[in-house]
Design an enzyme around this catalytic site. Structure first.
Site, short mmCIF file in Angstrom:
data_model
loop_
_atom_site.label_atom_id
_atom_site.label_comp_id
_atom_site.label_asym_id
_atom_site.label_seq_id
_atom_site.Cartn_x
_atom_site.Cartn_y
_atom_site.Cartn_z
N ALA A 3 0.92 -1.19 0.01
CA ALA A 3 -0.11 -0.02 -0.02
C ALA A 3 0.92 1.19 -0.01
O ALA A 3 0.39 2.36 0.32
CB ALA A 3 -0.75 0.05 1.29
N GLU A 4 2.13 1.27 -0.29
CA GLU A 4 3.05 2.23 -0.43
C GLU A 4 2.63 3.31 -1.22
O GLU A 4 2.26 3.05 -2.54
CB GLU A 4 4.48 1.75 -0.57
CG GLU A 4 5.66 2.81 -0.76
CD GLU A 4 7.01 2.27 -0.83
OE1 GLU A 4 7.77 3.03 -1.41
OE2 GLU A 4 7.00 1.05 -0.73
N HIS A 5 2.77 4.54 -0.78
CA HIS A 5 2.28 5.64 -1.57
C HIS A 5 0.90 5.60 -2.36
O HIS A 5 0.81 5.91 -3.44
CB HIS A 5 3.42 5.81 -2.98
CG HIS A 5 4.91 6.02 -2.38
ND1 HIS A 5 5.55 6.92 -1.67
CD2 HIS A 5 5.81 5.17 -2.49
CE1 HIS A 5 6.43 6.71 -1.39
NE2 HIS A 5 6.88 5.76 -1.90
N THR A 6 0.09 5.23 -1.38
CA THR A 6 -1.38 5.37 -1.71
C THR A 6 -1.93 6.17 -0.91
O THR A 6 -1.58 6.49 0.29
CB THR A 6 -1.94 4.00 -1.88
OG1 THR A 6 -2.03 3.43 -0.48
CG2 THR A 6 -1.13 3.07 -2.75
#
Length: 152
Positions: A3-6
């Protein structure tokens, strides 16, 4: 799952995964968790039970996977860790000193790595900007000139 950079921070999908795993742990004899909810498919009827996917892997892929597993075993077999329990203070004490416990931990990692390898390393700290307009999670990279000066 990444879920990185969301717009969602990692704790939301992580919590969803935990709930799914808890449901799976309560699975009945059929192996399907009883959620008490009936899911209907368009056109009527219930969803069929899940079935195991059977993958056909080429010999090249099987060889690559075996090589990766062997390399992982080699690298992880040479891994060691020591835990030091420090009772002279903690997050509360750092906050009393107007210091960020997260920043302190990141600098401890940089200092330990620098003492071992005589250079900084790339580390990753999540920075929360969700309180701001269009905010999301972002990253903070503490391998800076100031960190290098502190380590020296």
């Amino acid at each position: 799952m990444n879920a990185e950079h969301t717009p969602s921070e990692a704790t939301v999908p992580a919590r969803i995964c935990e709930a799914v795993l808890e449901m799976a742990a309560r699975a009945g004899p059929s192996g399907i968790p009883d959620t008490g909810v009936e899911v209907e498919v368009r056109g009527g009827g219930a969803l069929p039970p899940p079935r195991e996917l059977e993958l056909t892997l080429s010999h090249e892929m099987q060889h690559a996977m075996a090589a990766a597993a062997a390399k992982f075993s080699q690298l992880s077999g040479d891994l060691g860790a020591t835990v030091l329990y420090y009772h002279g203070g903690g997050a509360l004490r750092l906050k009393q000193l107007r210091a960020s416990p997260d920043a302190f931990a990141q600098m401890v990692l940089q200092l330990a790595y620098h003492r071992t390898h005589h250079r900084l390393t790339s580390t990753y700290e999540t920075g929360q900007t969700r309180q701001f307009r269009n905010g999301r999670t972002d990253t903070v990279r503490p391998a800076t000139a100031a960190a290098a000066a502190m380590c020296r």
